[in-house]
Design a protein around this motif. Structure first.
Motif, PDB file in Angstrom:
ATOM      1  N   LYS A 109      13.838   3.321  -3.066  1.00  0.00           N
ATOM      2  CA  LYS A 109      14.543   2.761  -4.220  1.00  0.00           C
ATOM      3  C   LYS A 109      13.579   2.385  -5.335  1.00  0.00           C
ATOM      4  CE  LYS A 109      18.260   0.851  -1.346  1.00  0.00           C
ATOM      5  NZ  LYS A 109      18.812  -0.396  -0.747  1.00  0.00           N
ATOM      6  N   GLU A 110      12.513   1.673  -4.990  1.00  0.00           N
ATOM      7  CA  GLU A 110      11.597   1.165  -6.018  1.00  0.00           C
ATOM      8  C   GLU A 110      10.795   2.283  -6.693  1.00  0.00           C
ATOM      9  OE1 GLU A 110       9.301  -2.300  -5.554  1.00  0.00           O
ATOM     10  OE2 GLU A 110      10.718  -3.308  -4.208  1.00  0.00           O
ATOM     11  N   ALA A 111      10.384   3.282  -5.895  1.00  0.00           N
ATOM     12  CA  ALA A 111       9.610   4.393  -6.463  1.00  0.00           C
ATOM     13  C   ALA A 111      10.516   5.482  -7.025  1.00  0.00           C
ATOM     14  CB  ALA A 111       8.680   4.980  -5.403  1.00  0.00           C
ATOM     15  N   GLY A 136      10.262  -1.258   9.695  1.00  0.00           N
ATOM     16  CA  GLY A 136       9.754  -0.041   9.076  1.00  0.00           C
ATOM     17  C   GLY A 136      10.805   0.686   8.262  1.00  0.00           C
ATOM     18  N   LEU A 137      12.018   0.780   8.787  1.00  0.00           N
ATOM     19  CA  LEU A 137      13.077   1.456   8.042  1.00  0.00           C
ATOM     20  C   LEU A 137      13.483   0.677   6.801  1.00  0.00           C
ATOM     21  CD1 LEU A 137      15.303   2.823  10.943  1.00  0.00           C
ATOM     22  CD2 LEU A 137      13.854   4.136   9.384  1.00  0.00           C
ATOM     23  N   GLU A 138      13.437  -0.635   6.884  1.00  0.00           N
ATOM     24  CA  GLU A 138      13.711  -1.453   5.694  1.00  0.00           C
ATOM     25  C   GLU A 138      12.672  -1.163   4.616  1.00  0.00           C
ATOM     26  OE1 GLU A 138      13.815  -5.506   6.965  1.00  0.00           O
ATOM     27  OE2 GLU A 138      15.804  -5.322   7.904  1.00  0.00           O
ATOM     28  N   TRP A 139      11.408  -1.074   5.020  1.00  0.00           N
ATOM     29  CA  TRP A 139      10.340  -0.750   4.065  1.00  0.00           C
ATOM     30  C   TRP A 139      10.574   0.620   3.429  1.00  0.00           C
ATOM     31  CZ3 TRP A 139       4.930  -2.216   6.510  1.00  0.00           C
ATOM     32  CH2 TRP A 139       4.849  -3.607   6.641  1.00  0.00           C
ATOM     33  N   LEU A 140      10.887   1.604   4.264  1.00  0.00           N
ATOM     34  CA  LEU A 140      11.074   2.964   3.759  1.00  0.00           C
ATOM     35  C   LEU A 140      12.241   3.032   2.771  1.00  0.00           C
ATOM     36  CD1 LEU A 140      10.485   4.967   7.053  1.00  0.00           C
ATOM     37  CD2 LEU A 140       8.993   4.944   5.053  1.00  0.00           C
ATOM     38  N   SER A 141      13.318   2.348   3.097  1.00  0.00           N
ATOM     39  CA  SER A 141      14.471   2.321   2.205  1.00  0.00           C
ATOM     40  C   SER A 141      14.100   1.695   0.864  1.00  0.00           C
ATOM     41  CB  SER A 141      15.609   1.543   2.865  1.00  0.00           C
ATOM     42  OG  SER A 141      16.728   1.469   2.007  1.00  0.00           O
ATOM     43  N   GLU A 142      13.356   0.601   0.914  1.00  0.00           N
ATOM     44  CA  GLU A 142      12.969  -0.097  -0.303  1.00  0.00           C
ATOM     45  C   GLU A 142      11.983   0.731  -1.129  1.00  0.00           C
ATOM     46  OE1 GLU A 142      13.505  -3.060  -3.010  1.00  0.00           O
ATOM     47  OE2 GLU A 142      14.550  -2.755  -1.107  1.00  0.00           O
ATOM     48  N   ILE A 143      11.066   1.416  -0.459  1.00  0.00           N
ATOM     49  CA  ILE A 143      10.113   2.277  -1.170  1.00  0.00           C
ATOM     50  C   ILE A 143      10.858   3.392  -1.899  1.00  0.00           C
ATOM     51  CG2 ILE A 143       8.297   4.018  -0.823  1.00  0.00           C
ATOM     52  CD1 ILE A 143       7.258   2.134   1.460  1.00  0.00           C
ATOM     53  N   GLU A 165       0.831  -1.201   0.000  1.00  0.00           N
ATOM     54  CA  GLU A 165       0.000   0.000   0.000  1.00  0.00           C
ATOM     55  C   GLU A 165       0.868   1.255   0.000  1.00  0.00           C
ATOM     56  OE1 GLU A 165      -3.854   0.840   2.445  1.00  0.00           O
ATOM     57  OE2 GLU A 165      -2.160   1.550   3.653  1.00  0.00           O
ATOM     58  N   ALA A 166       1.905   1.261   0.816  1.00  0.00           N
ATOM     59  CA  ALA A 166       2.777   2.428   0.900  1.00  0.00           C
ATOM     60  C   ALA A 166       3.494   2.672  -0.423  1.00  0.00           C
ATOM     61  CB  ALA A 166       3.782   2.241   2.028  1.00  0.00           C
ATOM     62  N   LEU A 167       3.985   1.609  -1.045  1.00  0.00           N
ATOM     63  CA  LEU A 167       4.670   1.759  -2.330  1.00  0.00           C
ATOM     64  C   LEU A 167       3.721   2.275  -3.401  1.00  0.00           C
ATOM     65  CD1 LEU A 167       7.148   1.372  -4.130  1.00  0.00           C
ATOM     66  CD2 LEU A 167       6.479  -1.028  -4.419  1.00  0.00           C
ATOM     67  N   SER A 168       2.491   1.793  -3.397  1.00  0.00           N
ATOM     68  CA  SER A 168       1.501   2.264  -4.361  1.00  0.00           C
ATOM     69  C   SER A 168       1.227   3.757  -4.191  1.00  0.00           C
ATOM     70  CB  SER A 168       0.203   1.464  -4.196  1.00  0.00           C
ATOM     71  OG  SER A 168      -0.809   1.963  -5.043  1.00  0.00           O
ATOM     72  N   ILE A 169       1.110   4.204  -2.939  1.00  0.00           N
ATOM     73  CA  ILE A 169       0.894   5.626  -2.667  1.00  0.00           C
ATOM     74  C   ILE A 169       2.078   6.446  -3.165  1.00  0.00           C
ATOM     75  CG2 ILE A 169       0.720   7.342  -0.818  1.00  0.00           C
ATOM     76  CD1 ILE A 169      -0.853   5.223   0.797  1.00  0.00           C
ATOM     77  N   ALA A 170       3.290   5.979  -2.903  1.00  0.00           N
ATOM     78  CA  ALA A 170       4.493   6.704  -3.334  1.00  0.00           C
ATOM     79  C   ALA A 170       4.519   6.866  -4.849  1.00  0.00           C
ATOM     80  CB  ALA A 170       5.744   5.970  -2.855  1.00  0.00           C
ATOM     81  N   ARG A 171       4.201   5.798  -5.563  1.00  0.00           N
ATOM     82  CA  ARG A 171       4.226   5.861  -7.026  1.00  0.00           C
ATOM     83  C   ARG A 171       3.156   6.786  -7.581  1.00  0.00           C
ATOM     84  NH1 ARG A 171       5.309  -0.649  -7.849  1.00  0.00           N
ATOM     85  NH2 ARG A 171       7.593  -0.508  -8.084  1.00  0.00           N
TER      86      ARG A 171
END
Length: 282
Positions: A86-88, A77-84, A33-39
């Motif tokens: 990079k991916e977005a 959470g920080l792992e998620w943020l780092s990955e978001i 969900e977070a990655l989708s919002i970022a994109r």
């Protein structure tokens, strides 16, 4: 336009020629969900020529109730943020609450945020300043804008010259906040880019007993007013379905409404930057 210190956040500049938008969910719920919002936010901001920073909390340490959802926690959470990020392909900002978190978070995100309640905490400011990351410091609900000069001083004396100051409303009796728009040029006169937090400004702290309330209907009018005065950045919490958001749903902007809000912001910002300039304090 008053001369302010431009703040580099990864590959964008806050306080430069473009308005910056920091937006995302209040707290991380699921990675997808977070990655989708970022994109989606990146796409909207690109359409209007705005810089974009993804924001979300890995842990909401100041929830009203001990039973409230706080997030996935520091490590995950920080792992998620780092990955978001990079991916977005976007810079990321998150808030920290304790000095020991500063160095850890700085390895994963591009901008560290100091919550409003904690903006006078010297040890937290100093630890964040020593990481080498730029800071976004929210003005406390109980502080006058000119008093943020001492906060900026603490950051600079601790090694950080890249400071953004954020207005997020001022306490106005119990469970109420109001926005004194004089704070925007007053804080900008300190030489820092200024951000306006549209959705926390319509929050009703503790207004629902075991959680905070809010009224998102006023977020866009306040956003329009802030941009008309002149700001370097806007902060907003957005969510695909605010009614099911685990934190700050009442004041979050539905993703379906974001593009329309940004279009209005774009029209006003274009006039301010191109024709009349920011309303600076002389």
């Amino acid at each position: 336009m008053m001369d302010v210190k431009r703040v580099k956040v990864r590959d964008i500049e806050v306080g430069g020629e473009k308005l910056t938008v920091a937006a995302g969910p209040c707290v991380l719920d699921t990675f997808d969900e977070a990655l989708s919002i970022a994109r989606e936010m990146k796409k909207y901001c690109a359409e209007f020529g705005f810089n974009y920073i993804f924001k979300a909390s890995f842990d909401k340490a100041n929830r009203t109730s001990i039973k409230s959802y706080r997030g996935p926690g520091l490590e995950r959470g920080l792992e998620w943020l780092s990955e978001i990020g990079k991916e977005a392909g976007v810079p990321v900002v998150t808030d920290i609450h304790e000095p020991y978190q500063a160095e850890i978070a700085a390895k994963h995100v591009d901008l560290l945020q100091i919550p409003a309640f904690l903006c006078r905490q010297t040890d937290l400011l100093a630890a964040a300043s020593r990481t080498g990351r730029p800071l976004n410091v929210k003005k406390a609900q109980f502080m006058a804008p000119e008093d943020m000069a001492s906060v900026v001083g603490k950051c600079r004396e601790s090694g950080c010259r890249d400071v953004i100051l954020c207005e997020r409303g001022t306490s106005f009796g119990y469970h109420e906040l109001s926005v004194d728009f004089r704070s925007l040029p007053v804080m900008r006169a300190l030489g820092c880019p200024v951000m306006f937090d549209a959705t926390h400004s319509v929050q009703k702290p503790g207004g629902m007993g075991t959680c905070s309330g809010g009224d998102r209907a006023f977020a866009l009018p306040l956003m329009r007013a802030a941009v008309a005065i002149g700001v370097d950045a806007l902060f907003m919490e957005v969510h695909p379905d605010p009614e099911r958001a685990k934190c700050d749903g009442p004041n979050s902007i539905p993703m379906a409404d974001v593009r329309g809000a940004l279009r209005q912001v774009y029209e006003i910002d274009k006039v301010v930057r191109g024709k009349i300039g920011f309303a600076d304090v002389k």
